[in-house]
Design a protein around this motif. Sequence first.
Motif, PDB file in Angstrom:
ATOM      1  N   ILE A  78     -66.193 -39.619  84.607  1.00 16.98           N
ATOM      2  CA  ILE A  78     -65.583 -40.871  84.154  1.00 16.98           C
ATOM      3  C   ILE A  78     -64.513 -41.296  85.161  1.00 16.98           C
ATOM      4  N   ASP A  98     -63.287 -45.343  87.036  1.00 14.67           N
ATOM      5  CA  ASP A  98     -63.540 -46.632  87.679  1.00 14.67           C
ATOM      6  C   ASP A  98     -62.455 -46.997  88.679  1.00 14.67           C
ATOM      7  N   GLU A 108     -55.725 -45.974  85.072  1.00 10.63           N
ATOM      8  CA  GLU A 108     -56.665 -46.919  84.476  1.00 10.63           C
ATOM      9  C   GLU A 108     -57.919 -46.216  83.952  1.00 10.63           C
ATOM     10  N   ASP A 109     -58.112 -44.938  84.362  1.00 11.85           N
ATOM     11  CA  ASP A 109     -59.265 -44.175  83.878  1.00 11.85           C
ATOM     12  C   ASP A 109     -58.984 -43.474  82.555  1.00 11.85           C
ATOM     13  N   PRO A 155     -58.196 -44.680  79.396  1.00  9.01           N
ATOM     14  CA  PRO A 155     -58.923 -45.160  78.204  1.00  9.01           C
ATOM     15  C   PRO A 155     -60.372 -44.687  78.136  1.00  9.01           C
ATOM     16  N   PRO A 156     -61.186 -44.841  79.206  1.00 11.41           N
ATOM     17  CA  PRO A 156     -62.562 -44.335  79.081  1.00 11.41           C
ATOM     18  C   PRO A 156     -62.621 -42.815  78.966  1.00 11.41           C
ATOM     19  N   LEU A 157     -61.667 -42.106  79.590  1.00  6.29           N
ATOM     20  CA  LEU A 157     -61.626 -40.648  79.452  1.00  6.29           C
ATOM     21  C   LEU A 157     -61.354 -40.249  78.010  1.00  6.29           C
ATOM     22  N   ASP A 164     -62.103 -41.972  75.328  1.00  6.25           N
ATOM     23  CA  ASP A 164     -63.316 -42.230  74.549  1.00  6.25           C
ATOM     24  C   ASP A 164     -64.316 -41.086  74.702  1.00  6.25           C
ATOM     25  N   ARG A 165     -64.524 -40.628  75.957  1.00  5.72           N
ATOM     26  CA  ARG A 165     -65.487 -39.552  76.197  1.00  5.72           C
ATOM     27  C   ARG A 165     -65.006 -38.243  75.555  1.00  5.72           C
TER      28      ARG A 165
END
Length: 682
Positions: free
Chosen positions: A369, A371, A545-546, A548-550, A552-553
């Motif tokens: 993960i 971006d 910035e990574d 939030p997706p981290l 979620d995962r």
Amino acid sequence: MQNILIIGAGAGGTAILQLLSKSEQLSTVAIVDIREDAPGLELAREAGIDTEQDWRVVLTDEIDMVVDVTGEPAVFEELLQALPKRTVLIPGTIAYLIVQLLNEKDYYINKTQHAAYKQQIIFNSIEEGMIGIDPQGQIIFFNRSAARMTDVTVKEAIGKHINDIIINSALPSVFESGIAEINQELKLSNDKKIVTSRFPMIDGSGNRIGAFAVFKDISEVVNLAEEITNLKEIQMMLEAIIQSSDDAISVVDEKGRGILVNPAYTRITGLKPEEILGKPATIDISEGESMHLKVLQTKKPIRGVNMRLGPNKREVIVNVAPVVVNDSLKGSVGVIHDMTEMRSLTKELDQARTIIRKLESKYTFEDIIGDSEEMRISIEQAKLAAKTPVTVFLRGESGTGKELFAHAIHSASDRIYNKFIRVNCAAIAEHLLESELFGYEEGAFTGAKRGGKRGLFEEADNGSIFLDEIGEMSLNTQAKLLRIFQEGEIVRVGGTKPISINVRIIAATNVNMEKALSEGTFREDLYYRLNRMPIHIPPLRQRKEDIPPLVDRLLVKLNQEYGRNIHKVTSNALMLLIGQDWPGNVRELENVLSRAMIFMQSNETILDERHLPKTLFHSVHQESYVEKSFYEGTLAEQLEQTEKQILQQVLIDSQNNKMQAAKKLGISIRSLYYKLEKYNLA
């Protein structure tokens, strides 16, 4: 059609004209009167009938009948002499009677036709098929329902012999015998099944004049019976599945009263069906609240709730869902998993995973993960490296995901179907690392296995080997490792024969290699061999910035591990997470989320800032999150705070395993539960 000439347009002629206008069989050709103002002449003109003053003008051979309504004998005598042979002369009184009789005939014919029409409508509206035959077996009646069932039109059927429409029909035999047949089953040529009743038709004198059949299509009834049979079979199959399931199943009705439990339920809870069926849903609960009642109130499913059931207070995880039929709530069904069995299975699974993880990779680049610009650069470099057999050197702080990259590189390479061996160089004692990596010959040292042992490099032949924490490797082992780069071969401990291998090396470290080179703790020649394809993995603080997706995962992963259903993190909690420097990187972020989930209530699905451990947020500019160096209050209060913190940490270390936590603390399981309830940690 008969052509009529009326002579005399007075009252009598007018009446005759009016009667004839109603007749469908008689047509008035002309009306004659010497008086121009005679009333019949005006009526004739309105009807478009020819009017004359002299009957001789219109009397021709085409006139079938002359009606004399003048009442003058001289006129009647003159007409008798002048009439053509085929023309009939009728006095007015007799003509009046004839016209009346014809009109009455038309009236009764119309009335009879109308009655027959209504009768036909009724017969065609009836759902049952109807067929009538004459003594010769010819069809004389055939309604629309009969046409629909036989796939033969009414026009095609009328006049045909009954056996041409229905093969081997029993109607002729019913006519011959005069005995009715009731509710006989018959299969038509189009495979439709009917039930028919047949009757002889008898007139008022007792003579048989034909036979009549009334029948009904029962194909749908037969199909419905088959569907009911299938439904019963499905019901029996479902009951067999429920009864044979290893998971405990409990079903209640819309009022929350038990209607079904399976043998697995009795085995896990110790409660027999008669103790549950017809009783309230709370009857089996020893600790916690009824999830059945909660689902019946909310009409929403609930998953992953920890409870204790039965007299033995068996620890279980419950999933409950509503039963809705045609938008109507009919009850709820619960599936109960025994935590004891789950822990045993989890232990076996962990053991299997340990074996598998030694042999193959389990992550790909899709699992990484990130971006941020820094992370994208690292991923692109790793993808390029995966396409070649070059040695890869992963650099980065602890917890940044170096092992994840190693897995992904192997999975994207042409060695994916060969072994992927992982070695933590810092976790293996120095005197054992060399024999583990390169293997040993029989008798190489005290305790060596008979016949020797293959090393991890030999196990990884044609595959990849991941050397984590390579900076912790001793200089002696480094020298042996250098031989692999130079010669592509190893020598077992205690052996002299070189063994050729084809291994892709992926190394990783979190130490400052340049400092290690200057201090002489790492060989310079090995460093340059390793550093052909260096990939720097940025720390989490450089790519916030990574986060939030981290998050979620990680929630998905932790939900699976803990059997929870946390599907969202609030914006406030997310801002707190983004505000940290995360010296432990992703590993520390996972630890924080794990701790937060452990102490959330079983029915909570949203992680908020109040769930996050306050002592971890040193850099957030809120006083409530600043860690204090001591607790305020009395000595007893400070001791309780310390005890609570110890309990929390031990639960985290033991992954919420109460038995293991009690063993670590040196107390009984009962004492542990008492303390958890005291500090609201249960």
